[in-house]
Design a protein around this motif. Structure first.
Motif, short mmCIF file in Angstrom:
data_model
loop_
_atom_site.label_atom_id
_atom_site.label_comp_id
_atom_site.label_asym_id
_atom_site.label_seq_id
_atom_site.Cartn_x
_atom_site.Cartn_y
_atom_site.Cartn_z
N MET A 81 0.85 -1.18 0.00
CA MET A 81 0.00 0.00 0.00
C MET A 81 0.89 1.24 0.00
SD MET A 81 -3.06 1.05 2.58
CE MET A 81 -3.95 -0.44 2.15
N LYS A 82 0.87 1.96 -1.12
CA LYS A 82 1.80 3.07 -1.27
C LYS A 82 1.21 4.42 -0.86
CE LYS A 82 4.37 0.84 -5.01
NZ LYS A 82 4.81 0.93 -6.42
N LYS A 83 -0.09 4.61 -1.10
CA LYS A 83 -0.65 5.95 -0.94
C LYS A 83 -2.06 5.88 -0.35
CE LYS A 83 -0.16 10.20 -3.64
NZ LYS A 83 0.05 10.72 -5.00
N ILE A 84 -2.30 6.67 0.72
CA ILE A 84 -3.58 6.68 1.42
C ILE A 84 -4.13 8.11 1.41
CG2 ILE A 84 -4.77 6.29 3.62
CD1 ILE A 84 -2.49 4.32 4.32
N LEU A 85 -5.39 8.26 1.02
CA LEU A 85 -6.05 9.57 1.03
C LEU A 85 -6.96 9.65 2.25
CD1 LEU A 85 -6.71 12.25 -0.48
CD2 LEU A 85 -8.65 11.03 -1.52
N ILE A 86 -6.81 10.74 3.02
CA ILE A 86 -7.65 10.95 4.21
C ILE A 86 -8.28 12.33 4.15
CG2 ILE A 86 -7.79 10.86 6.71
CD1 ILE A 86 -5.22 9.27 6.77
N PRO A 87 -9.57 12.42 3.82
CA PRO A 87 -10.26 13.71 3.89
C PRO A 87 -10.45 14.13 5.34
CG PRO A 87 -11.43 12.13 2.48
CD PRO A 87 -10.42 11.36 3.26
N THR A 88 -10.36 15.42 5.60
CA THR A 88 -10.57 15.91 6.96
C THR A 88 -11.36 17.20 6.96
OG1 THR A 88 -9.51 16.67 9.01
CG2 THR A 88 -8.30 17.05 6.95
N ASP A 89 -12.30 17.30 7.91
CA ASP A 89 -13.02 18.55 8.15
C ASP A 89 -12.58 19.16 9.47
OD1 ASP A 89 -14.10 16.71 9.83
OD2 ASP A 89 -16.19 17.16 9.39
N ASN A 146 4.71 1.41 5.19
CA ASN A 146 5.59 2.42 4.60
C ASN A 146 4.86 3.23 3.53
OD1 ASN A 146 8.03 3.80 4.34
ND2 ASN A 146 8.74 2.46 2.69
N SER A 147 3.64 3.68 3.87
CA SER A 147 2.78 4.38 2.92
C SER A 147 2.89 5.90 3.08
CB SER A 147 1.32 3.98 3.13
OG SER A 147 1.17 2.58 3.16
N GLU A 148 2.55 6.60 2.02
CA GLU A 148 2.40 8.06 2.06
C GLU A 148 0.95 8.39 2.38
OE1 GLU A 148 2.42 11.90 -1.01
OE2 GLU A 148 3.20 9.94 -1.67
N ILE A 149 0.74 9.45 3.15
CA ILE A 149 -0.61 9.93 3.46
C ILE A 149 -0.83 11.28 2.80
CG2 ILE A 149 -2.07 10.90 5.29
CD1 ILE A 149 -1.08 8.74 7.14
N VAL A 150 -1.99 11.43 2.16
CA VAL A 150 -2.40 12.72 1.62
C VAL A 150 -3.62 13.18 2.41
CG1 VAL A 150 -3.30 13.98 -0.37
CG2 VAL A 150 -1.52 12.24 -0.68
N LEU A 151 -3.47 14.30 3.13
CA LEU A 151 -4.59 14.90 3.87
C LEU A 151 -5.24 15.94 2.98
CD1 LEU A 151 -2.90 15.55 7.35
CD2 LEU A 151 -4.38 13.64 6.72
N ILE A 152 -6.55 15.84 2.81
CA ILE A 152 -7.25 16.79 1.94
C ILE A 152 -8.42 17.42 2.68
CG2 ILE A 152 -8.72 15.00 0.90
CD1 ILE A 152 -8.46 16.62 -1.75
N HIS A 153 -8.51 18.74 2.55
CA HIS A 153 -9.63 19.48 3.16
C HIS A 153 -10.41 20.18 2.06
CE1 HIS A 153 -11.96 21.86 5.98
NE2 HIS A 153 -11.64 22.95 5.30
N MET A 154 -11.71 19.92 2.02
CA MET A 154 -12.58 20.59 1.05
C MET A 154 -13.15 21.84 1.70
SD MET A 154 -12.49 19.12 -1.78
CE MET A 154 -11.53 17.67 -2.25
#
Length: 275
Positions: free
Chosen positions: A1-9, A29-37
């Protein structure tokens, strides 16, 4: 698992999802992308033609970026590559648009309030829309989990032919989480199958796969949602997983609002795979 997307409010529910994401990322050993809409108030929607709104929009955006940077410094995210993104868009619509433009994620993790499904941005219909439309598996976290484990992965299905393709992903996740796979077919008054018929269906289904350790049971209940939740509780399930049909509907096994009901009402993490 290389990349994980986590939306956050920036709610506590989103924070609980980030903590679980950090645990999974460290294990793999994954990368995390935090995204806020950044969903702007209605009076700002016409910012292009209303120049006075633009500085206010930029202020909101800058504050969101600062909050994401502060999250990135939390101890449990140390030694993990974390990228922060802020986008001006609606919650579920923006997340799904971003996923379509960036399809290199292996998993999406979302926090959910749970039972009522109306008060926070990433619950109820917004979560359901992401679950239904995402081509990427979605893990919905319902509570704070200090030590995330998935030793017992519950997979509920009718084991029809259309489930075979997403089931490959289920097997990948069971291997990733080192899970015992608990297969279950829920029989209701409207979807009754005899024991012999159910076993024949599942035996033929699994014969096409290199199966890990697994079990299979038939569980009788008045409706599918209650059957899945009760079976999971009785068998100490760590995660409830199932497949969805996407935009059109759920499979004939998961008709109506079963997906939304499970996301909102189950106290356990829910992992969904799109057919």
């Amino acid at each position: 698992m290389k990349k994980i997307l986590i939306p956050t409010d920036f709610s506590k529910y989103a924070d609980e999802a980030i903590e679980v994401g950090a645990q999974i990322a460290k294990e793999n050993n994954s990368e995390i992308v935090l995204i806020h809409m950044l969903e702007l108030p209605t009076h700002m929607n016409d910012a292009i033609s209303n120049e006075t709104s633009i500085p206010e929009i930029m202020l909101f955006k800058r504050k969101a970026e600062e909050t994401l940077k502060s999250i990135k410094t939390r101890p449990y995210l140390s030694e993990i590559k974390v990228t922060e993104i802020v986008r001006l868009d609606g919650a579920s619509k923006g997340i799904n648009n971003y996923i379509k433009q960036n399809n290199d994620f292996d998993l999406i993790i979302m926090g959910s309030h749970g039972s009522t499904g109306i008060d926070e941005i990433f619950i109820g219909s917004n979560t359901e829309k992401v679950v239904r439309e995402s081509e990427i598996p979605v893990l919905v976290i319902k509570n704070k989990i200090e030590n995330f484990k998935a030793k017992n992965l519950i997979f509920a299905s009718d084991f029809s032919n259309e489930i075979k393709k997403p089931f490959k992903k289920v097997l990948e996740f069971s291997k990733l989480f080192e899970s015992k796979l608990n297969l279950v077919m829920i029989c209701t008054p409207n979807s009754f199958k005899s024991t012999s018929a159910a076993h024949k269906i599942v035996n033929e289904f699994v014969s096409e796969f290199d199966m890990p350790e697994y079990s299979f049971e038939i569980y009788n209940e008045s409706n599918i949602e209650k059957g899945i939740i009760n079976y999971s509780n009785e068998n100490n399930g760590d995660i409830i997983s199932f497949c969805t049909h996407g935009r059109t509907a759920l499979s004939h096994f998961f008709t109506g609002s079963i997906s939304e009901d499970l996301v909102n009402h189950s106290s356990k993490p829910v992992l969904t795979f799109k057919i």
